[in-house]
Write a protein that holds these residues in place. Structure first.
Motif, PDB file in Angstrom:
ATOM      1  N   ILE A  51       0.840  -1.200   0.000  1.00  0.00           N
ATOM      2  CA  ILE A  51       0.000   0.000   0.000  1.00  0.00           C
ATOM      3  C   ILE A  51       0.876   1.251   0.000  1.00  0.00           C
ATOM      4  O   ILE A  51       0.593   2.218  -0.706  1.00  0.00           O
ATOM      5  CB  ILE A  51      -0.985  -0.018   1.186  1.00  0.00           C
ATOM      6  CG1 ILE A  51      -1.996  -1.156   0.995  1.00  0.00           C
ATOM      7  CG2 ILE A  51      -1.692   1.323   1.345  1.00  0.00           C
ATOM      8  CD1 ILE A  51      -2.866  -1.435   2.208  1.00  0.00           C
ATOM      9  N   GLU A  52       1.956   1.229   0.764  1.00  0.00           N
ATOM     10  CA  GLU A  52       2.863   2.374   0.787  1.00  0.00           C
ATOM     11  C   GLU A  52       3.491   2.615  -0.583  1.00  0.00           C
ATOM     12  O   GLU A  52       3.571   3.758  -1.041  1.00  0.00           O
ATOM     13  CB  GLU A  52       3.960   2.173   1.825  1.00  0.00           C
ATOM     14  CG  GLU A  52       4.906   3.352   1.914  1.00  0.00           C
ATOM     15  CD  GLU A  52       5.938   3.209   3.019  1.00  0.00           C
ATOM     16  OE1 GLU A  52       6.481   4.247   3.435  1.00  0.00           O
ATOM     17  OE2 GLU A  52       6.213   2.069   3.435  1.00  0.00           O
ATOM     18  N   ARG A  53       3.902   1.541  -1.271  1.00  0.00           N
ATOM     19  CA  ARG A  53       4.463   1.696  -2.626  1.00  0.00           C
ATOM     20  C   ARG A  53       3.426   2.295  -3.567  1.00  0.00           C
ATOM     21  O   ARG A  53       3.735   3.185  -4.363  1.00  0.00           O
ATOM     22  CB  ARG A  53       4.972   0.355  -3.157  1.00  0.00           C
ATOM     23  CG  ARG A  53       6.277  -0.098  -2.535  1.00  0.00           C
ATOM     24  CD  ARG A  53       6.879  -1.289  -3.238  1.00  0.00           C
ATOM     25  NE  ARG A  53       6.024  -2.473  -3.210  1.00  0.00           N
ATOM     26  CZ  ARG A  53       5.994  -3.365  -2.213  1.00  0.00           C
ATOM     27  NH1 ARG A  53       6.757  -3.198  -1.148  1.00  0.00           N
ATOM     28  NH2 ARG A  53       5.198  -4.407  -2.270  1.00  0.00           N
ATOM     29  N   TRP A  54       2.177   1.821  -3.474  1.00  0.00           N
ATOM     30  CA  TRP A  54       1.090   2.351  -4.307  1.00  0.00           C
ATOM     31  C   TRP A  54       0.892   3.836  -4.020  1.00  0.00           C
ATOM     32  O   TRP A  54       0.787   4.639  -4.946  1.00  0.00           O
ATOM     33  CB  TRP A  54      -0.186   1.547  -4.052  1.00  0.00           C
ATOM     34  CG  TRP A  54      -1.427   2.216  -4.530  1.00  0.00           C
ATOM     35  CD1 TRP A  54      -1.863   2.318  -5.822  1.00  0.00           C
ATOM     36  CD2 TRP A  54      -2.389   2.920  -3.730  1.00  0.00           C
ATOM     37  NE1 TRP A  54      -3.050   3.028  -5.870  1.00  0.00           N
ATOM     38  CE2 TRP A  54      -3.383   3.396  -4.602  1.00  0.00           C
ATOM     39  CE3 TRP A  54      -2.508   3.160  -2.363  1.00  0.00           C
ATOM     40  CZ2 TRP A  54      -4.478   4.118  -4.140  1.00  0.00           C
ATOM     41  CZ3 TRP A  54      -3.596   3.879  -1.911  1.00  0.00           C
ATOM     42  CH2 TRP A  54      -4.566   4.354  -2.803  1.00  0.00           C
ATOM     43  N   MET A  55       0.841   4.216  -2.734  1.00  0.00           N
ATOM     44  CA  MET A  55       0.641   5.625  -2.368  1.00  0.00           C
ATOM     45  C   MET A  55       1.762   6.498  -2.910  1.00  0.00           C
ATOM     46  O   MET A  55       1.511   7.566  -3.467  1.00  0.00           O
ATOM     47  CB  MET A  55       0.568   5.779  -0.842  1.00  0.00           C
ATOM     48  CG  MET A  55      -0.700   5.290  -0.234  1.00  0.00           C
ATOM     49  SD  MET A  55      -0.618   5.475   1.563  1.00  0.00           S
ATOM     50  CE  MET A  55      -2.238   4.889   2.019  1.00  0.00           C
ATOM     51  N   ASN A  56       2.995   6.057  -2.743  1.00  0.00           N
ATOM     52  CA  ASN A  56       4.139   6.846  -3.210  1.00  0.00           C
ATOM     53  C   ASN A  56       4.131   6.989  -4.730  1.00  0.00           C
ATOM     54  O   ASN A  56       4.419   8.054  -5.261  1.00  0.00           O
ATOM     55  CB  ASN A  56       5.454   6.218  -2.743  1.00  0.00           C
ATOM     56  CG  ASN A  56       5.673   6.430  -1.267  1.00  0.00           C
ATOM     57  OD1 ASN A  56       5.204   7.397  -0.673  1.00  0.00           O
ATOM     58  ND2 ASN A  56       6.385   5.504  -0.639  1.00  0.00           N
TER      59      ASN A  56
END
Length: 114
Positions: A51-56
């Motif tokens: 999820i963090e990779r997607w957000m970034n």
């Protein structure tokens, strides 16, 4: 579905929406369960790291503003917030439904769809 106001949404949803509007990834992530999933553009991202990779990636890809249009409670665990995004992405304007499912006061699942 019954309409509600932004003020009556569970805290995890309101905190996520505020952080998302400001593109504050750490503050967004704090509202998810460790095993949460986010589905956006037909792709599911599972777990906090994904999820963090997607957000970034999405924050770096486009610049946009967000305006909430409607808020509905589907059940005591499910809420839908329709938001208008305007920015430098193809088409420039889109209304998206952010469908939240909660568990233990945190976001367990988020589905974003047009």
């Amino acid at each position: 579905m019954s309409p509600v106001t932004l003020d009556t949404l569970p805290q995890a949803v309101t905190r996520y929406l505020a952080a998302h509007r400001l593109h504050e990834t750490a503050a967004e992530l704090a509202n998810f369960t460790p095993d949460a999933t986010v589905t956006d553009d037909g792709t599911t991202h599972s777990g906090i790291d994904a999820i963090e990779r997607w957000m970034n990636r999405t924050a770096a890809e486009y610049s946009y503003t967000i305006e909430p249009l409607a808020v509905h409670e589907t059940s005591d665990r499910e809420y839908t917030v329709t938001q208008r995004l305007e920015g430098d992405f193809p088409g420039g304007v889109v209304d998206l439904r952010f469908r939240f499912t909660l568990r233990d006061g945190l976001i367990e699942r988020l589905v974003i769809e047009g």
